[in-house]
Design an enzyme around this catalytic site. Structure first.
Site, PDB file in Angstrom:
ATOM      1  N   TYR A  85       0.842  -1.207   0.000  1.00 60.42           N
ATOM      2  CA  TYR A  85       0.000   0.000   0.000  1.00 60.42           C
ATOM      3  C   TYR A  85       0.872   1.251   0.000  1.00 60.42           C
ATOM      4  O   TYR A  85       0.585   2.221  -0.688  1.00 60.42           O
ATOM      5  CB  TYR A  85      -0.928   0.013   1.222  1.00 60.42           C
ATOM      6  N   PHE A 137      -7.599  21.798 -24.446  1.00 63.65           N
ATOM      7  CA  PHE A 137      -7.873  20.373 -24.596  1.00 63.65           C
ATOM      8  C   PHE A 137      -9.106  20.069 -23.739  1.00 63.65           C
ATOM      9  O   PHE A 137      -9.291  20.662 -22.679  1.00 63.65           O
ATOM     10  CB  PHE A 137      -6.686  19.485 -24.203  1.00 63.65           C
ATOM     11  N   THR A 138      -9.900  19.120 -24.194  1.00 61.98           N
ATOM     12  CA  THR A 138     -11.224  18.868 -23.597  1.00 61.98           C
ATOM     13  C   THR A 138     -11.175  18.701 -22.069  1.00 61.98           C
ATOM     14  O   THR A 138     -11.777  19.483 -21.331  1.00 61.98           O
ATOM     15  CB  THR A 138     -11.843  17.614 -24.238  1.00 61.98           C
ATOM     16  N   ASP A 228       1.601  20.598 -20.053  1.00 63.32           N
ATOM     17  CA  ASP A 228       0.956  19.324 -20.341  1.00 63.32           C
ATOM     18  C   ASP A 228       1.972  18.516 -21.149  1.00 63.32           C
ATOM     19  O   ASP A 228       2.159  18.737 -22.345  1.00 63.32           O
ATOM     20  CB  ASP A 228      -0.335  19.552 -21.128  1.00 63.32           C
ATOM     21  N   LYS A 271       0.048   8.044 -23.245  1.00 59.67           N
ATOM     22  CA  LYS A 271       0.509   8.410 -24.594  1.00 59.67           C
ATOM     23  C   LYS A 271       2.018   8.159 -24.681  1.00 59.67           C
ATOM     24  O   LYS A 271       2.454   7.021 -24.720  1.00 59.67           O
ATOM     25  CB  LYS A 271       0.155   9.874 -24.892  1.00 59.67           C
ATOM     26  N   ARG A 395     -12.974  15.678 -33.823  1.00 58.20           N
ATOM     27  CA  ARG A 395     -12.329  16.753 -33.059  1.00 58.20           C
ATOM     28  C   ARG A 395     -12.807  18.059 -33.678  1.00 58.20           C
ATOM     29  O   ARG A 395     -12.091  18.755 -34.367  1.00 58.20           O
ATOM     30  CB  ARG A 395     -10.801  16.670 -33.102  1.00 58.20           C
ATOM     31  N   PHE A 462     -18.882  14.809 -26.313  1.00 61.69           N
ATOM     32  CA  PHE A 462     -18.483  14.000 -27.465  1.00 61.69           C
ATOM     33  C   PHE A 462     -18.327  12.521 -27.121  1.00 61.69           C
ATOM     34  O   PHE A 462     -18.500  11.659 -27.967  1.00 61.69           O
ATOM     35  CB  PHE A 462     -17.162  14.533 -28.052  1.00 61.69           C
TER      36      PHE A 462
HETATM   37  N1  F0G Z   1      -3.826  16.234 -22.142  1.00 57.67           N
HETATM   38  C1  F0G Z   1      -3.792  15.887 -23.437  1.00 57.67           C
HETATM   39  C2  F0G Z   1      -3.026  16.736 -24.406  1.00 57.67           C
HETATM   40  C3  F0G Z   1      -4.486  14.750 -23.871  1.00 57.67           C
HETATM   41  O1  F0G Z   1      -4.446  14.423 -25.159  1.00 57.67           O
HETATM   42  C4  F0G Z   1      -5.212  13.986 -22.929  1.00 57.67           C
HETATM   43  C5  F0G Z   1      -5.972  12.819 -23.348  1.00 57.67           C
HETATM   44  C6  F0G Z   1      -5.210  14.388 -21.594  1.00 57.67           C
HETATM   45  C7  F0G Z   1      -4.492  15.517 -21.239  1.00 57.67           C
HETATM   46  C8  F0G Z   1      -5.985  13.648 -20.544  1.00 57.67           C
HETATM   47  O2  F0G Z   1      -5.352  12.470 -20.211  1.00 57.67           O
HETATM   48  O3  F0G Z   1      -6.940  10.679 -20.989  1.00 57.67           O
HETATM   49  O4  F0G Z   1      -5.046  10.171 -19.427  1.00 57.67           O
HETATM   50  O5  F0G Z   1      -7.016  11.454 -18.639  1.00 57.67           O
HETATM   51  N2  F0G Z   1      -6.233  12.578 -24.552  1.00 57.67           N
HETATM   52  C9  F0G Z   1      -6.903  11.407 -25.078  1.00 57.67           C
HETATM   53  C10 F0G Z   1      -6.999  11.529 -26.563  1.00 57.67           C
HETATM   54  C11 F0G Z   1      -8.181  11.078 -24.423  1.00 57.67           C
HETATM   55  O6  F0G Z   1      -7.599  10.639 -27.169  1.00 57.67           O
HETATM   56  O7  F0G Z   1      -6.478  12.492 -27.145  1.00 57.67           O
HETATM   57  P1  F0G Z   1      -6.141  11.120 -19.792  1.00 57.67           P
END
Ligand code: F0G
Length: 470
Positions: A85, A137-138, A228, A271, A395, A462
């Site tokens: 843990y 970013f979303t 990021d 990624k 997108r 989305f």
């Molecule tokens: N920042 C960027 C630039 C991203 O592309 C993503 C995720 C995140 C943050 C969030 O990270 O998914 O690990 O919580 N992008 C994915 C995509 C979902 O398909 O582009 P996460």
């Protein structure tokens, strides 16, 4: 060939073929269902590729997130999980890998990128403060808004033009940042939210010169920069390729230099870091770290596991070291570029120059007869799936969501369909098949009708929205 046709990187820089610095040891079968079955699956999924079953997909280019193939070393590392843990040995390996490759001092694991985005947003943003970023970013913007922040896009104008060939289309417009600071006051800027590469712009990089100048500007006003770092190793490749003075520097050196201009970073390790799950948060400031370390216990787990198993942290530690290997990055970006060049040769409109993780089809140019509210990019993703079982992602207007204050749709300039390439998963032959399917859909474009949204969730619509054919 038209005169203004963008030059491919091969034409600009000359070309020597790359090959993957690995060979395949284990394979996973692919299956393609029939056209009728795909039609039924699409209706069942409400024309949203996020709602398709993976078993109904042939080549999955939905995302490069969590879809990488791990190496034999990483799988071996999974067996070395120390599932304690507290104080797992794998945590210290992870901490060491991040300190070595990214250079930050204090590290926290999180379950994935948005876990880290949540923590940093909650800790740093005061209600009503501005967050200036190189395109939204979303998930990032949503967490900034949920923490009371107001996002302001300060990316250079070129980024909003799919055909513009600027080599660093992810750059921040320093004039926009300075104007914002002067207008709102430095104390009302929570931080600069800098992403390398910029996902929504097409995987476009930020130059070293840009981050260096941004640092100098922010130092003058006492503003922090958080990075990021999700695709920062890929960003380093573009600096090596395109920026004077960096051709003989390694990806590892470039990555570390870039990070040194920032005050901390969050990471979706799914990624660049070559794992199927995981993320991290890293800062250099001890008081901020103390606050984050306290918050992580509330939302993710103890500060030495952050929602991950020990084995996940070990795979990540190894993946980080592999991710800065020059041959790896060159073949990774090279594969994306290969697909982009096939499409460019057929005059299919894509975001130029081709970015790091995906080829982005320009759906506005693809379907000029569709209004943006008829969801051209969503339509294109659906048509592509119908043609060949290839899964891509919207997108555009669906991803952009609504203005929290007015409730109106955001109408982003970029209306794109993303063909996202998982790392170390598909071969060049798969890229050929993808390109041919895009061409087939392109040839039918004039007959294609758009979509209307019939179900809209409140957050990040989305992912779960449903559509019907007009
Ligand atoms: N920042 C960027 C630039 C991203 O592309 C993503 C995720 C995140 C943050 C969030 O990270 O998914 O690990 O919580 N992008 C994915 C995509 C979902 O398909 O582009 P996460």
């Amino acid at each position: 060939m038209s005169e203004n046709k963008p030059k491919t990187m091969g034409q600009q820089f000359g070309r020597r073929s790359w090959a993957e610095p690995w060979k395949i040891k284990m394979v996973e079968p692919l299956n393609m269902i029939s056209h009728e079955e795909r039609q039924a699956a699409l209706v069942e999924a409400g024309y949203n590729t996020f709602l398709l079953k993976s078993a109904d997909v042939y080549i999955d280019l939905l995302t490069d997130s969590g879809t990488s193939a791990m190496s034999d070393r990483q799988w071996a590392g999974m067996m070395m999980g120390d599932e304690a843990y507290a104080g797992s040995r794998n945590f210290y390996n992870l901490e060491n890998a991040i300190q070595t490759c990214y250079g930050y001092k204090y590290i926290l694991p999180t379950h994935q990128g948005r876990g880290a985005e949540h923590l940093i947003s909650q800790a740093v943003i005061k209600k009503g403060q501005y967050v200036a970023g190189n395109m939204y970013f979303t998930t990032t913007r949503l967490h900034q808004e949920l923490a009371g922040g107001i996002f302001v896009d300060v990316i250079i104008d070129e980024a909003h033009d799919p055909a513009n060939l600027h080599p660093f289309k992810g750059n921040i417009d320093l004039g926009k940042v300075e104007a914002l600071i002067k207008e709102k006051g430095a104390e009302n800027i929570a931080y600069i939210s800098l992403a390398g590469t910029v996902n929504m712009a097409g995987g476009q990089p930020v130059s070293m010169q840009n981050v260096r100048e941004l640092r100098a500007l922010c130092d003058r006003y006492g503003v922090k920069i958080f990075l990021d770092a999700t695709r920062m190793a890929e960003n380093a490749f573009f600096i090596q390729e395109r920026e004077p003075g960096y051709a003989s520097k390694s990806i590892a050196e470039i990555l570390k230099e870039f990070c040194a201009y920032t005050d901390g970073a969050w990471m979706s390790a799914k990624k660049d870091n070559l794992v199927n799950i995981g993320g991290w948060l890293a800062v250099n400031d001890w008081p901020l770290f103390e606050e984050l370390r306290n918050l992580v216990v509330v939302y993710e787990g103890l500060h030495t596991y952050g929602g991950l198993a020990g084995r996940d942290m070990e795979a990540m530690a190894i993946g980080i070291l592999e991710s800065v290997n020059d041959d790896h990055i060159r073949s990774r970006v090279g594969q994306v570029r290969y697909l982009g060049e096939l499409l460019t040769d057929w005059d299919i409109p894509i975001v130029q120059p081709v970015g790091g993780h995906a080829v982005f089809l320009d759906a506005k140019a693809f379907y000029p007869h569709l209004k943006q509210i008829e969801f051209p990019a969503q339509t294109l993703a659906a048509e592509l799936y119908l043609d060949s079982g290839i899964r891509s992602m919207e997108r555009g207007i669906a991803s952009a969501g609504r203005d929290a204050k007015t409730g109106d749709h955001y109408y982003p300039k970029l209306e794109l369909t993303r063909l996202t390439i998982p790392r170390r998963v598909y071969t060049q032959a798969h890229m050929d098949v993808v390109a041919e399917s895009v061409k087939a859909v392109y040839d039918e474009r004039e007959k294609t009708r758009g979509l209307k949204m019939v179900y809209e969730p409140k957050y990040l619509r989305f992912f779960q929205a449903r559509f019907e054919k007009l």
